[in-house]
Design a protein around this motif. Sequence first.
Motif, PDB file in Angstrom:
ATOM      1  N   LEU A   1      -2.532   1.925  -4.528  1.00  0.00           N
ATOM      2  CA  LEU A   1      -1.826   3.196  -4.581  1.00  0.00           C
ATOM      3  C   LEU A   1      -2.854   4.314  -4.430  1.00  0.00           C
ATOM      4  O   LEU A   1      -3.817   4.366  -5.189  1.00  0.00           O
ATOM      5  CB  LEU A   1      -1.108   3.279  -5.937  1.00  0.00           C
ATOM      6  N   ILE A   2      -2.658   5.149  -3.424  1.00  0.00           N
ATOM      7  CA  ILE A   2      -3.631   6.228  -3.158  1.00  0.00           C
ATOM      8  C   ILE A   2      -2.909   7.563  -3.266  1.00  0.00           C
ATOM      9  O   ILE A   2      -1.910   7.796  -2.587  1.00  0.00           O
ATOM     10  CB  ILE A   2      -4.254   6.069  -1.753  1.00  0.00           C
ATOM     11  N   LEU A   3      -3.417   8.407  -4.137  1.00  0.00           N
ATOM     12  CA  LEU A   3      -2.817   9.737  -4.325  1.00  0.00           C
ATOM     13  C   LEU A   3      -3.875  10.759  -3.914  1.00  0.00           C
ATOM     14  O   LEU A   3      -4.867  10.950  -4.612  1.00  0.00           O
ATOM     15  CB  LEU A   3      -2.414   9.908  -5.794  1.00  0.00           C
ATOM     16  N   LEU A   4      -3.669  11.406  -2.761  1.00  0.00           N
ATOM     17  CA  LEU A   4      -4.729  12.243  -2.191  1.00  0.00           C
ATOM     18  C   LEU A   4      -4.782  13.656  -2.778  1.00  0.00           C
ATOM     19  O   LEU A   4      -5.848  14.236  -2.918  1.00  0.00           O
ATOM     20  CB  LEU A   4      -4.558  12.316  -0.670  1.00  0.00           C
ATOM     21  N   GLY A   5      -3.621  14.225  -3.075  1.00  0.00           N
ATOM     22  CA  GLY A   5      -3.619  15.575  -3.641  1.00  0.00           C
ATOM     23  C   GLY A   5      -4.088  16.639  -2.664  1.00  0.00           C
ATOM     24  O   GLY A   5      -4.715  17.630  -3.058  1.00  0.00           O
TER      25      GLY A   5
ATOM     26  N   PRO B   1      -5.697  19.978 -11.221  1.00  0.00           N
ATOM     27  CA  PRO B   1      -5.388  18.576 -11.532  1.00  0.00           C
ATOM     28  C   PRO B   1      -4.092  18.100 -10.875  1.00  0.00           C
ATOM     29  O   PRO B   1      -3.225  18.906 -10.557  1.00  0.00           O
ATOM     30  CB  PRO B   1      -5.268  18.565 -13.053  1.00  0.00           C
ATOM     31  N   GLN B   2      -4.015  16.800 -10.705  1.00  0.00           N
ATOM     32  CA  GLN B   2      -2.764  16.189 -10.243  1.00  0.00           C
ATOM     33  C   GLN B   2      -1.663  16.506 -11.246  1.00  0.00           C
ATOM     34  O   GLN B   2      -1.932  16.736 -12.423  1.00  0.00           O
ATOM     35  CB  GLN B   2      -2.939  14.672 -10.140  1.00  0.00           C
ATOM     36  N   GLN B   3      -0.416  16.495 -10.793  1.00  0.00           N
ATOM     37  CA  GLN B   3       0.663  16.911 -11.685  1.00  0.00           C
ATOM     38  C   GLN B   3       1.272  15.774 -12.501  1.00  0.00           C
ATOM     39  O   GLN B   3       2.153  15.978 -13.307  1.00  0.00           O
ATOM     40  CB  GLN B   3       1.760  17.587 -10.862  1.00  0.00           C
ATOM     41  N   THR B   4       0.812  14.591 -12.231  1.00  0.00           N
ATOM     42  CA  THR B   4       1.478  13.449 -12.856  1.00  0.00           C
ATOM     43  C   THR B   4       0.868  13.076 -14.215  1.00  0.00           C
ATOM     44  O   THR B   4      -0.345  13.097 -14.387  1.00  0.00           O
ATOM     45  CB  THR B   4       1.460  12.240 -11.887  1.00  0.00           C
ATOM     46  N   ASN B   5       1.738  12.750 -15.160  1.00  0.00           N
ATOM     47  CA  ASN B   5       1.311  12.238 -16.465  1.00  0.00           C
ATOM     48  C   ASN B   5       1.688  10.767 -16.587  1.00  0.00           C
ATOM     49  O   ASN B   5       2.473  10.263 -15.806  1.00  0.00           O
ATOM     50  CB  ASN B   5       1.979  13.023 -17.595  1.00  0.00           C
ATOM     51  N   PHE B   6       1.155  10.137 -17.610  1.00  0.00           N
ATOM     52  CA  PHE B   6       1.444   8.708 -17.878  1.00  0.00           C
ATOM     53  C   PHE B   6       1.123   7.839 -16.662  1.00  0.00           C
ATOM     54  O   PHE B   6       1.881   6.953 -16.299  1.00  0.00           O
ATOM     55  CB  PHE B   6       2.909   8.504 -18.290  1.00  0.00           C
ATOM     56  N   ILE B   7       0.007   8.124 -16.006  1.00  0.00           N
ATOM     57  CA  ILE B   7      -0.354   7.348 -14.812  1.00  0.00           C
ATOM     58  C   ILE B   7      -0.731   5.925 -15.228  1.00  0.00           C
ATOM     59  O   ILE B   7      -1.564   5.719 -16.101  1.00  0.00           O
ATOM     60  CB  ILE B   7      -1.562   7.997 -14.093  1.00  0.00           C
ATOM     61  N   GLY B   8      -0.090   4.960 -14.580  1.00  0.00           N
ATOM     62  CA  GLY B   8      -0.463   3.566 -14.803  1.00  0.00           C
ATOM     63  C   GLY B   8      -0.135   3.017 -16.178  1.00  0.00           C
ATOM     64  O   GLY B   8      -0.742   2.054 -16.632  1.00  0.00           O
ATOM     65  N   THR B   9       0.880   3.584 -16.829  1.00  0.00           N
ATOM     66  CA  THR B   9       1.296   3.017 -18.116  1.00  0.00           C
ATOM     67  C   THR B   9       1.747   1.567 -17.918  1.00  0.00           C
ATOM     68  O   THR B   9       2.567   1.288 -17.056  1.00  0.00           O
ATOM     69  CB  THR B   9       2.459   3.841 -18.699  1.00  0.00           C
TER      70      THR B   9
ATOM     71  N   VAL C   1       0.863  -1.179   0.000  1.00  0.00           N
ATOM     72  CA  VAL C   1       0.000   0.000   0.000  1.00  0.00           C
ATOM     73  C   VAL C   1       0.901   1.230   0.000  1.00  0.00           C
ATOM     74  O   VAL C   1       1.847   1.306   0.781  1.00  0.00           O
ATOM     75  CB  VAL C   1      -0.891   0.012   1.254  1.00  0.00           C
ATOM     76  N   LEU C   2       0.629   2.150  -0.904  1.00  0.00           N
ATOM     77  CA  LEU C   2       1.380   3.402  -0.939  1.00  0.00           C
ATOM     78  C   LEU C   2       0.370   4.549  -0.897  1.00  0.00           C
ATOM     79  O   LEU C   2      -0.468   4.666  -1.786  1.00  0.00           O
ATOM     80  CB  LEU C   2       2.233   3.455  -2.210  1.00  0.00           C
ATOM     81  N   VAL C   3       0.428   5.348   0.155  1.00  0.00           N
ATOM     82  CA  VAL C   3      -0.488   6.487   0.289  1.00  0.00           C
ATOM     83  C   VAL C   3       0.330   7.768   0.225  1.00  0.00           C
ATOM     84  O   VAL C   3       1.293   7.937   0.992  1.00  0.00           O
ATOM     85  CB  VAL C   3      -1.270   6.431   1.619  1.00  0.00           C
ATOM     86  N   ILE C   4      -0.032   8.642  -0.706  1.00  0.00           N
ATOM     87  CA  ILE C   4       0.703   9.887  -0.909  1.00  0.00           C
ATOM     88  C   ILE C   4      -0.255  11.047  -0.628  1.00  0.00           C
ATOM     89  O   ILE C   4      -1.311  11.153  -1.257  1.00  0.00           O
ATOM     90  CB  ILE C   4       1.222   9.967  -2.360  1.00  0.00           C
ATOM     91  N   GLY C   5       0.141  11.905   0.312  1.00  0.00           N
ATOM     92  CA  GLY C   5      -0.752  12.995   0.708  1.00  0.00           C
ATOM     93  C   GLY C   5      -0.834  14.095  -0.329  1.00  0.00           C
ATOM     94  O   GLY C   5      -1.892  14.687  -0.550  1.00  0.00           O
ATOM     95  N   GLY C   6       0.291  14.381  -0.980  1.00  0.00           N
ATOM     96  CA  GLY C   6       0.340  15.453  -1.972  1.00  0.00           C
ATOM     97  C   GLY C   6       0.115  14.924  -3.363  1.00  0.00           C
ATOM     98  O   GLY C   6      -0.763  14.090  -3.605  1.00  0.00           O
ATOM     99  N   THR C   7       0.940  15.392  -4.279  1.00  0.00           N
ATOM    100  CA  THR C   7       0.810  14.919  -5.652  1.00  0.00           C
ATOM    101  C   THR C   7       2.112  14.228  -6.062  1.00  0.00           C
ATOM    102  O   THR C   7       3.036  14.108  -5.264  1.00  0.00           O
ATOM    103  CB  THR C   7       0.451  16.082  -6.602  1.00  0.00           C
TER     104      THR C   7
END
Lengths: 255, 492
Positions: free
Chosen positions: A160-164, A172-180, A140-146
């Motif tokens: 995988l939890i990305l809270l932002g 929007p979240q800053q990440t691209n290519f999520i889950g490639t 489990v990976l929980v990320i509070g930011g982005t």
Amino acid sequence: MVTNKKGIDQTMKIDASDISYKELNARIKDAASNGVQRIELRNVYGQRYIGTGLDRPLEVEIFGTPGNDLGAFMNGSRIIVYGNAQDGCGNTMNSGEIIVHGHAGDIVGLSARGGEIFIKEDVGYRAGIHMKEYENKKPVLVIGGTAQDFLGEYMAGGILILLGLNLKEGEPQQTNFIGTGMHGGVIYLGNVVDGFQLGKEVGVGELQESDYQVLQKFVEKFAVYFDYDAREILRHRFIKLFPLNLRPYGRLYAY
Amino acid sequence: MVDRDPERCIECQVCVNQCSFDVHYYDAEDDEVRSHEENCVGCHRCAVFCPTQALTIRRNPLDYRENYNWRPEAIEDVIKQAETGGVLLTGMGNDKGYRIYWDHLVLNASQVTNPSIDPLREPMELTTWLGRKPDRVELAPDSIDLKTELSPQVKLEIPVMFSAMSYGAVSLNVHESLARAATEAGTLWNTGEGGLHPRLYQYGANTIVQVASGRFGVHPEYLNIARAVEIKIGQGAKPGIGGHLPGEKVSREVSLTRMIPQGTDALSPAPHHDIYSIEDLAQLIYALKEATNYQKPILVKIAAVHNSAAIASGMVRAGADIIVLDGLRGSTGAAPKIIRDNVGIPIELALASVDSRLRQEGIRNQASVVIAGGIRTSGDVTKAIALGADAVYIATSALIALGCHVCQQCHTGKCAWGICTTDPALTKRVNPEIGARRLTNLLHSWSLEIKDMLGGMGINAVESLRGNRLHLRAVGLTDTELEILGVKMAGS
């Protein structure tokens, strides 16, 4: 001083300034095998491999900035960082827990097979890349930011939890290519993403009741560790990303 | 094609049962065994098992019109791609006609001016120590104890190890055969990247465990049970690309060692995502040293490519105790055919240039050099050592010892010899007890032959041949090739 029945000091304090990573880790391992259950590291200035290969229940509290590969190959220990973590935090972790009261660098939880990682703020590139799960192990990976790009790339299992939480409403979240290349596990995203930010192997869905249970469980832990209100976090809208195909490259070949 | 002699065939159907490619079938109406010859891969399983020797396997004489450019293989590959739109897969090593330099190198022997040694009457030593060697050694004062702290070393009784073949690609019986033979012969075998079955932990002292980009089955116990840990960056059969073990091959047992759910694809990314530079490689090397308390040598394996020499220098400086080069002819359980047949360089040239480069830089002692990819005989082994290798890895030769007939169908998972498959009906065709004996026999005969060659050169320890290129001469090579190999032309 806390001692166990045999009178051994169960808590140990190490001032890590001026100690090389090799010596520091040797002392941690030595202490662990002598029955110490809690280690407090002060003045940590980038020493690598803290907790790498640790395979017993032990709590390591780090004040300062641990270096790369924090808790790599770790099996069952718990690391709490009061500061920022660098690259490779929880690399190929088998079980245990890492809690970072700050940011973490690239490849957090790379190839982790089990254990839980909580990052209060942002993470770098390729977080959760190639996480996998096996029997009762589910990382489990929980990320509070982005996060930066390639979040959950090649992901084969786990949560995988990305809270932002540090993003503005609607930002929007800053990440691209999520889950490639994702072919297992699940990603829960707070805050929005645009379609172009997703890898072409992931699908987007609404959370079901069972998803909310999972999300709630780990958001509550996150809230306890970093002093947030879990209900407040859960009021945000979440989306669920899942692999469209458990075998994204199964039809690549002429057979 | 299959020739069945009706005079000899007794319709016992052994061929029907043995063939995993559905060539032979029994026609009950006519009480006759017949063949779907188009399915035949030329593995010879039926011919070997036919009790009356009724079967002969031959090349199909129906050929395309002669064309040096458009040979049957090229035509058939295009047809297959036109039908499927997919990447062609293959198994084993590069089968194209690239120059095999071993066949252009010859060894020396003593005549008159220095006596040869008779290995039957005099002790010969093949013992090899792999690992980082110090620049100099110091003795403690007034004693013969070493003051210099040595890096971990691995002792081999013969400079031949079994190369990485993962469980999932090959069967558990193959792993067990390799593990037992390595233990008996005093050498090492390599798990490949698919983890290690708990049943084989008992052979840990002779096991190299691999850490590849997929990190399958890597956990603290796996690392600590081994004699050495190998980081796999690349493989000679498929330099620069990752690997996909299809879900069909991930059985319950395979899932146990890879530590992934049954039936899921095991995808190994092309790079390690924590290694994008030599500095990052150093980081993983030292993470593994930390995880194993600096008790085990760390090997780093790369495919032999254009700039191997510079990369090798970086690997040594990054802390690798043993560097492994896998050449153009290195084998695989499955790889895209186009990669296998076109990417990488011959191992002989890579070895020579890496050994020369490390010597020039004065760091050759800091790491052992192991080569893999196309070692067929003890002659190849001996030439490799003279060219600069500390030891070699073998895989195809080991599989041939277990029954492989090099039909190149590894990627189909249907191996009729029960080697490169996880089908329980086929895997039981390899008996680990017999397999281990055959592998031990192979190593034993090679060690006798190596001793014969050494003795002939007047050398009584393999250590004295290592990097001794004066014992090699070349036949039929160009000046540039001679220069890279650092070998003189025969006659000079």
